[in-house]
Design a protein around this motif. Structure first.
Motif, mmCIF file in Angstrom:
data_model
loop_
_atom_site.group_PDB
_atom_site.id
_atom_site.type_symbol
_atom_site.label_atom_id
_atom_site.label_comp_id
_atom_site.label_asym_id
_atom_site.label_seq_id
_atom_site.Cartn_x
_atom_site.Cartn_y
_atom_site.Cartn_z
ATOM 1 N N ILE A 25 7.641 -4.003 -2.107
ATOM 2 C CA ILE A 25 7.052 -2.713 -1.743
ATOM 3 C C ILE A 25 5.516 -2.782 -1.754
ATOM 4 O O ILE A 25 4.848 -2.374 -0.807
ATOM 5 N N LYS A 26 4.952 -3.318 -2.829
ATOM 6 C CA LYS A 26 3.496 -3.332 -2.997
ATOM 7 C C LYS A 26 2.787 -4.411 -2.185
ATOM 8 O O LYS A 26 1.651 -4.226 -1.756
ATOM 9 N N HIS A 27 3.436 -5.565 -2.028
ATOM 10 C CA HIS A 27 2.792 -6.706 -1.365
ATOM 11 C C HIS A 27 3.765 -7.378 -0.393
ATOM 12 O O HIS A 27 4.112 -8.549 -0.560
ATOM 13 N N PRO A 28 4.222 -6.644 0.635
ATOM 14 C CA PRO A 28 5.161 -7.256 1.573
ATOM 15 C C PRO A 28 4.494 -8.390 2.352
ATOM 16 O O PRO A 28 3.278 -8.368 2.577
ATOM 17 N N LEU A 29 5.304 -9.363 2.742
ATOM 18 C CA LEU A 29 4.788 -10.459 3.568
ATOM 19 C C LEU A 29 4.348 -9.903 4.912
ATOM 20 O O LEU A 29 5.012 -9.021 5.467
ATOM 21 N N PRO A 30 3.229 -10.372 5.463
ATOM 22 C CA PRO A 30 2.839 -9.954 6.814
ATOM 23 C C PRO A 30 3.921 -10.349 7.814
ATOM 24 O O PRO A 30 4.654 -11.313 7.592
ATOM 25 N N GLU A 31 4.025 -9.598 8.895
ATOM 26 C CA GLU A 31 5.003 -9.935 9.934
ATOM 27 C C GLU A 31 4.717 -11.336 10.457
ATOM 28 O O GLU A 31 3.578 -11.674 10.766
ATOM 29 N N GLY A 32 5.759 -12.164 10.506
ATOM 30 C CA GLY A 32 5.578 -13.549 10.930
ATOM 31 C C GLY A 32 5.162 -14.476 9.801
ATOM 32 O O GLY A 32 4.977 -15.667 10.003
ATOM 33 N N GLY A 33 5.023 -13.926 8.578
ATOM 34 C CA GLY A 33 4.631 -14.750 7.431
ATOM 35 C C GLY A 33 3.120 -14.825 7.245
ATOM 36 O O GLY A 33 2.353 -14.415 8.113
ATOM 37 N N ARG A 34 2.713 -15.320 6.104
ATOM 38 C CA ARG A 34 1.283 -15.438 5.806
ATOM 39 C C ARG A 34 0.747 -16.740 6.403
ATOM 40 O O ARG A 34 1.304 -17.804 6.141
ATOM 41 N N PRO A 35 -0.326 -16.668 7.184
ATOM 42 C CA PRO A 35 -0.915 -17.896 7.731
ATOM 43 C C PRO A 35 -1.309 -18.855 6.611
ATOM 44 O O PRO A 35 -1.712 -18.423 5.519
ATOM 45 N N VAL A 36 -1.182 -20.161 6.877
ATOM 46 C CA VAL A 36 -1.361 -21.157 5.819
ATOM 47 C C VAL A 36 -2.752 -21.138 5.195
ATOM 48 O O VAL A 36 -2.919 -21.546 4.055
ATOM 49 N N HIS A 37 -3.750 -20.648 5.917
ATOM 50 C CA HIS A 37 -5.124 -20.678 5.401
ATOM 51 C C HIS A 37 -5.519 -19.407 4.647
ATOM 52 O O HIS A 37 -6.590 -19.335 4.060
ATOM 53 N N ILE A 38 -4.646 -18.398 4.636
ATOM 54 C CA ILE A 38 -4.978 -17.123 3.998
ATOM 55 C C ILE A 38 -4.304 -17.045 2.637
ATOM 56 O O ILE A 38 -3.064 -17.101 2.542
#
Length: 198
Positions: free
Chosen positions: A98-111
């Motif tokens: 709820i508080k920290h959902p994964l961004p759509e498509g996942g988190r980019p490897v550099h972020i």
């Protein structure tokens, strides 16, 4: 040189259904039994000359159980700790969704995750500690490394010189991988062995 790469046993975070990462939970009673079974198998079949371990409790506890079975020296490295998952450490999986959902498509490897590290940071750390181990312990025949799931996957990726973020190597509780560095060749002898638990 052989690298016996071992994941820790079950930790209390597994029972609490929380994100672990850098949260420092100890082994459960089951985790201690798992580590004992792993240690007996390793002592009989693949005894290392030295054990290198993460400083987090679940890994260091597993490494100490292995040391008791082998009788060799143990050294601790912060760089073998698990992925720094920042704000998620110790948070329930439901709350995190709820508080920290994964961004759509996942988190980019550099972020990086908030207050943590990125997948790229983790891979760099794995590359650094692997190169340090291969350099500093080159006179050893077999080394045991006790660490964590994501770090182990990254160590294997670094060992095999694979691209960042493309391949994952899951490891179960006290799963064992045996990697071998030969002249001009890197060999995988076996992966995620867990028959000691059956």
């Amino acid at each position: 040189m052989e690298l016996l790469v071992i994941r820790h046993g079950q930790s209390e975070a597994d029972l609490l259904e929380v994100h672990e990462g850098r949260a420092d939970f100890p082994l459960t009673e089951l985790g201690e039994r798992q580590a004992g079974k792993m240690a007996a198998t390793v002592a009989k079949e693949y005894p290392p000359e030295i054990i290198l371990s993460s400083t987090l409790k679940r890994a260091s506890g597993t490494a100490q159980i292995l040391q008791e079975a082998i009788g060799c020296e143990i050294r601790f490295y912060d760089d073998l700790r698990e992925f720094n998952n920042g704000v998620l450490a110790g948070m329930s999986r439901k709350e995190a969704a709820i508080k920290h959902p994964l961004p759509e498509g996942g988190r980019p490897v550099h972020i990086p995750i908030q207050d943590g590290e990125s997948a790229l940071d983790l891979r760099y750390r794995a590359e650094r500690i692997l190169r340090q181990i291969l350099h500093d312990y080159q006179g050893y025949q077999r080394i045991a490394i006790v660490s964590h799931g994501k770090m182990i996957s990254n160590l294997i990726n670094a060992f095999l010189r694979l691209p960042v973020g493309d391949v994952a190597f899951p490891t179960g509780d006290t799963g064992i991988h045996l990697l071998e560095q030969r002249e001009g060749m890197r060999v995988v002898r076996f992966m995620n062995r867990q028959d000691h638990l059956s």
